[in-house]
Motif scaffolding. Sequence first.
Motif, PDB file in Angstrom:
ATOM      1  N   GLU A  38       0.824  -1.215   0.000  1.00  0.00           N
ATOM      2  CA  GLU A  38       0.000   0.000   0.000  1.00  0.00           C
ATOM      3  C   GLU A  38       0.858   1.266   0.000  1.00  0.00           C
ATOM      4  N   ASP A  39       2.100   1.139   0.518  1.00  0.00           N
ATOM      5  CA  ASP A  39       2.990   2.303   0.537  1.00  0.00           C
ATOM      6  C   ASP A  39       3.566   2.520  -0.863  1.00  0.00           C
ATOM      7  N   VAL A  40       2.724   3.069  -1.747  1.00  0.00           N
ATOM      8  CA  VAL A  40       3.119   3.190  -3.143  1.00  0.00           C
ATOM      9  C   VAL A  40       4.305   4.131  -3.300  1.00  0.00           C
ATOM     10  N   ILE A  41       4.288   5.232  -2.540  1.00  0.00           N
ATOM     11  CA  ILE A  41       5.383   6.200  -2.585  1.00  0.00           C
ATOM     12  C   ILE A  41       5.876   6.455  -1.166  1.00  0.00           C
ATOM     13  N   THR A  42       7.177   6.380  -0.979  1.00  0.00           N
ATOM     14  CA  THR A  42       7.753   6.771   0.311  1.00  0.00           C
ATOM     15  C   THR A  42       8.572   8.040   0.106  1.00  0.00           C
ATOM     16  N   ILE A  43       8.339   9.024   0.970  1.00  0.00           N
ATOM     17  CA  ILE A  43       9.014  10.325   0.882  1.00  0.00           C
ATOM     18  C   ILE A  43       9.656  10.597   2.230  1.00  0.00           C
ATOM     19  N   THR A  44      10.966  10.632   2.255  1.00  0.00           N
ATOM     20  CA  THR A  44      11.665  10.808   3.527  1.00  0.00           C
ATOM     21  C   THR A  44      12.699  11.924   3.423  1.00  0.00           C
ATOM     22  N   LYS A  45      12.866  12.631   4.537  1.00  0.00           N
ATOM     23  CA  LYS A  45      13.907  13.657   4.640  1.00  0.00           C
ATOM     24  C   LYS A  45      14.956  13.146   5.627  1.00  0.00           C
ATOM     25  N   LEU A  46      16.186  13.112   5.182  1.00  0.00           N
ATOM     26  CA  LEU A  46      17.279  12.690   6.049  1.00  0.00           C
ATOM     27  C   LEU A  46      17.400  13.670   7.216  1.00  0.00           C
TER      28      LEU A  46
END
Length: 408
Positions: free
Chosen positions: A258-266
Amino acid sequence: MGIVVAKFGGTSVGTGERIKKAANSVVNEYMQGNQVVVVVSAINKTTDESIKLVNESIGDTVTEKQLAGILAMGEMQSVRIMAATIESLGVKAEYIDPFSEKWPVITDSNYLNAKIDKKKTAQQAKEHIVKLLNQGIIPVVCGFLGRDLEGVVTTLGRGGSDVSAFLLGHCIGADEVIIVTDVKGVMSTDPRKLNTARKLDKITVEEMIDLANYGAQVLHPNALRYKDPNIKAKIISFEYGDLRVQGTDIIGPSHSEEDVITITKLEEKLSVLAVVGEDLMNKQGIIANVTEKVSENNLSIYGISTGESSITLFFSEKDAEKAHEVLHDLVIRGDRLSSISLGQKIAMISVVSHDFIDTPGIITSITKPLHENNINIVELSSSQTAVVVFVDWDDGDKAHKLIKETLQ
């Protein structure tokens, strides 16, 4: 006692001998106390032959609905032959095609690339497939196919049969999905190109998807999106006729489907280093010289890009001064680099999705809101599954928020 989903590709059932070998492997698994669901592709080259006949006889006037129905005939033949072969070995089996009331895979009406209705599919699978298993029957299910709400046959597009296997495994709570194909497992490279290729004992879903996106043909990325992280999976060769043989285990994924897109900030601050020199693109080994120097000093590179006259590198802030020092030493001790500069503090935002390869304009979608909000992009790198954006540290949180709002 466990539940096993075994998927046999077209080559694996390409001859009568191979079909019997496949059926024997299923029966042996059943006799060991496991419940088995079989997913079968069309017999080798059947689909290609059908497409050829359609092109020669109908051409472009064939409708998508008609073509889906024609293509389905290959799988509908396979399940009947496989189920009959299993029964000839003394075990009850039942073929299930889209015209059966027990058919599990429900989709929309996009006939040649149907979208799966996961909720309805799960309901059908639990009601019918699990019931057959509990009765001691081996369900033999058409891979690649679906059925819409009007009862019309659909197809699942690229990697469809593998999608069917992973999907059913998830819906019925299988313990393992086994993909039976014409290779021993995932290889370190294409053995047709390098005879030193070796079989891998295991590989992650993320690694498999990247390999597939760049041309490896063991499994299609579409199928791996349905891999349940809690279900074991492996790829084995049909040659052994044994579902217990060791192949390549597929581990993960680390994120649910379900997590189609993961967006993370280091969370860590980075610093940017720029090394400059004349005509660097034509100076062989220059990147190796730089990275070797970094490696010798146990420093990690978070990003690297090259241009005609510069190499840009990103380090953690705590490593930046050391990196500056050792790379400056490289500059002054040779004649291929001119100068080095240590720049501003940087934030790194990573955007990852295995759908990017099929999503035109994704980079524009990421950069447009940053441009509209006067956020300067220091550097951007991309692959078929990820985009990494470097911005000034003070803009990091805002950029992260804007990208999330745009894509999620």
